[in-house]
Scaffold this active site. Structure first.
Site, PDB file in Angstrom:
ATOM      1  N   ASN A   1       0.648  -1.256   0.020  1.00 18.70           N
ATOM      2  CA  ASN A   1       0.127   0.186  -0.056  1.00 18.70           C
ATOM      3  C   ASN A   1       0.793   1.321   0.024  1.00 18.70           C
ATOM      4  O   ASN A   1       1.440   1.414   1.120  1.00 18.70           O
ATOM      5  CB  ASN A   1      -0.714   0.019   1.144  1.00 18.70           C
ATOM      6  CG  ASN A   1      -1.821   1.129   1.436  1.00 18.70           C
ATOM      7  OD1 ASN A   1      -1.918   2.015   0.470  1.00 18.70           O
ATOM      8  ND2 ASN A   1      -2.493   1.374   2.651  1.00 18.70           N
ATOM      9  N   TRP A   2       1.081   1.923  -1.279  1.00 21.98           N
ATOM     10  CA  TRP A   2       1.988   2.852  -1.434  1.00 21.98           C
ATOM     11  C   TRP A   2       1.330   4.398  -0.699  1.00 21.98           C
ATOM     12  O   TRP A   2       2.001   5.410  -0.635  1.00 21.98           O
ATOM     13  CB  TRP A   2       2.474   2.940  -2.750  1.00 21.98           C
ATOM     14  CG  TRP A   2       3.306   1.986  -3.227  1.00 21.98           C
ATOM     15  CD1 TRP A   2       3.824   1.031  -2.557  1.00 21.98           C
ATOM     16  CD2 TRP A   2       4.062   2.177  -4.579  1.00 21.98           C
ATOM     17  NE1 TRP A   2       4.900   0.413  -3.352  1.00 21.98           N
ATOM     18  CE2 TRP A   2       4.996   0.907  -4.555  1.00 21.98           C
ATOM     19  CE3 TRP A   2       3.854   2.776  -5.663  1.00 21.98           C
ATOM     20  CZ2 TRP A   2       5.669   0.636  -5.790  1.00 21.98           C
ATOM     21  CZ3 TRP A   2       4.567   2.422  -6.757  1.00 21.98           C
ATOM     22  CH2 TRP A   2       5.470   1.450  -6.812  1.00 21.98           C
ATOM     23  N   LYS A   3       0.024   4.302  -0.641  1.00 28.75           N
ATOM     24  CA  LYS A   3      -0.794   5.513   0.046  1.00 28.75           C
ATOM     25  C   LYS A   3      -0.247   6.610  -1.174  1.00 28.75           C
ATOM     26  O   LYS A   3      -0.219   6.227  -2.192  1.00 28.75           O
ATOM     27  CB  LYS A   3      -0.269   5.873   1.441  1.00 28.75           C
ATOM     28  CG  LYS A   3      -0.446   4.585   2.171  1.00 28.75           C
ATOM     29  CD  LYS A   3      -0.395   4.668   3.646  1.00 28.75           C
ATOM     30  CE  LYS A   3      -0.517   3.640   4.516  1.00 28.75           C
ATOM     31  NZ  LYS A   3      -0.470   3.687   5.933  1.00 28.75           N
TER      32      LYS A   3
ATOM     33  N   HIS B   1      -9.919   1.412   4.338  1.00 30.74           N
ATOM     34  CA  HIS B   1      -8.575   1.508   5.120  1.00 30.74           C
ATOM     35  C   HIS B   1      -8.771   2.562   6.273  1.00 30.74           C
ATOM     36  O   HIS B   1      -9.566   3.580   6.148  1.00 30.74           O
ATOM     37  CB  HIS B   1      -7.507   1.966   4.132  1.00 30.74           C
ATOM     38  CG  HIS B   1      -6.233   1.901   5.006  1.00 30.74           C
ATOM     39  ND1 HIS B   1      -5.626   2.976   5.738  1.00 30.74           N
ATOM     40  CD2 HIS B   1      -4.957   1.081   4.541  1.00 30.74           C
ATOM     41  CE1 HIS B   1      -4.552   2.756   6.161  1.00 30.74           C
ATOM     42  NE2 HIS B   1      -4.111   1.628   5.577  1.00 30.74           N
TER      43      HIS B   1
ATOM     44  N   GLU C   1      -5.895  -4.525  10.751  1.00 29.73           N
ATOM     45  CA  GLU C   1      -4.936  -3.415  10.881  1.00 29.73           C
ATOM     46  C   GLU C   1      -5.565  -2.363  12.075  1.00 29.73           C
ATOM     47  O   GLU C   1      -5.949  -1.524  11.971  1.00 29.73           O
ATOM     48  CB  GLU C   1      -4.723  -2.434   9.662  1.00 29.73           C
ATOM     49  CG  GLU C   1      -4.406  -3.240   8.544  1.00 29.73           C
ATOM     50  CD  GLU C   1      -4.017  -2.075   7.546  1.00 29.73           C
ATOM     51  OE1 GLU C   1      -2.619  -2.433   7.013  1.00 29.73           O
ATOM     52  OE2 GLU C   1      -4.459  -1.222   7.051  1.00 29.73           O
TER      53      GLU C   1
ATOM     54  N   GLY D   1       2.000   2.489  11.012  1.00 28.85           N
ATOM     55  CA  GLY D   1       2.902   3.689  10.548  1.00 28.85           C
ATOM     56  C   GLY D   1       3.676   3.771  12.056  1.00 28.85           C
ATOM     57  O   GLY D   1       4.527   4.897  12.166  1.00 28.85           O
TER      58      GLY D   1
ATOM     59  N   GLY E   1       2.543  -1.082   4.427  1.00 31.13           N
ATOM     60  CA  GLY E   1       2.744   0.468   3.936  1.00 31.13           C
ATOM     61  C   GLY E   1       4.075   0.798   3.926  1.00 31.13           C
ATOM     62  O   GLY E   1       4.620   0.559   2.921  1.00 31.13           O
TER      63      GLY E   1
HETATM   64  P1  PGA Z   1       2.478   0.517   7.879  1.00 33.28           P
HETATM   65  O1  PGA Z   1       0.900   0.627   7.072  1.00 33.28           O
HETATM   66  O2  PGA Z   1       3.174  -0.776   7.377  1.00 33.28           O
HETATM   67  O3  PGA Z   1       3.280   1.671   7.659  1.00 33.28           O
HETATM   68  O4  PGA Z   1       2.073   0.379   9.195  1.00 33.28           O
HETATM   69  C1  PGA Z   1       0.343  -0.317   6.890  1.00 33.28           C
HETATM   70  C2  PGA Z   1      -1.132   0.156   6.246  1.00 33.28           C
HETATM   71  O5  PGA Z   1      -1.490   1.417   6.584  1.00 33.28           O
HETATM   72  O6  PGA Z   1      -1.819  -0.419   5.387  1.00 33.28           O
END
Ligand code: PGA
Length: 214
Positions: free
Chosen positions: A7-9, A92, A141, A147, A198
């Site tokens: 998930n590159w956001k 999400h 999640e 994050g 992410g």
């Molecule tokens: P993260 O994000 O791996 O940076 O914790 C995961 C996500 O939000 O899908």
């Protein structure tokens, strides 16, 4: 089969995305054991599709409109995404938080995705989030793990899986600060089918180091 969803956001421009693949594709992929699904920002989907055309890598959208198509400025609907992506992340926690997405909207997104043969990857923050009946792939999640560097323990993830009362054959993914150091502990359980990644998916070497654990 283990799932590795990147998930590159809202990160990367076209050059950075293509460079990512130049590096990632230098290494052999564990094709028979890993389903790799990359979810870049929308404008990068088509150039990436071209770049990976001979590879066993799938594309996903990070979201999908609750409207199939029509006069909804700024939205990207299932009719547009059909044939470009095989998957779409829906619900999400960042969509729920910053864009106020609620169950009825998320369930409509699932309906539209399914109608156009796009498989939803439906995210849950806790037991309080409802699961649409039609969903086959769940990503658990917890907000505090996203994050933050504080990944949820394998034991807690498994406990939560039981609480979700998933239908048989559901694919169950974990997401939240997954990296190449903690990923193997989750994969040691046959109950966890893979990850939604992410931060560690933004660097091709970091992501590869997770994928190769398949
Ligand atoms: P993260 O994000 O791996 O940076 O914790 C995961 C996500 O939000 O899908």
């Amino acid at each position: 089969m283990r799932y590795f969803v990147a998930n590159w956001k809202a990160n990367k421009n076209l050059n950075q995305a293509l460079q990512w693949f130049d590096i990632f594709l230098k290494q052999p992929l564990p094709n028979d054991r890993a389903k790799i699904i990359i979810c870049p920002p929308y404008p990068l989907l088509l150039p990436i599709k071209e770049k990976i055309k001979n590879q066993n890598i799938f594309l996903g959208a990070q979201d999908i409109s609750a409207f199939e198509s029509g006069s909804y400025t700024g939205e990207v609907g299932a009719k547009t995404l059909k044939g470009i992506v095989d998957y779409a992340i829906i619900g999400h926690s960042e969509r729920r938080k910053y864009f106020n997405e609620r169950n009825h909207v998320l369930f409509q997104k699932v309906v539209n995705a399914k109608k156009h043969l796009i498989e939803p990857i439906f995210c849950l923050r806790s037991q309080k989030d409802q699961i649409s009946e039609e969903v086959n792939i769940i990503a658990y999640e917890p907000i505090y793990a996203i994050g933050s560097g504080n990944n949820e323990s394998v034991e807690k993830v498994l406990e939560m899986k039981k609480n979700f009362l998933l239908k048989n054959n559901s694919i169950f993914l974990y997401g939240g600060s997954v990296n190449n150091k903690n990923a193997s502990s989750y994969l040691s359980s046959s109950e966890i089918d893979g990850f939604l990644v992410g931060t560690a998916s933004l660097d091709p070497q970091d992501f590869y180091a997770i994928v190769r654990l398949a």
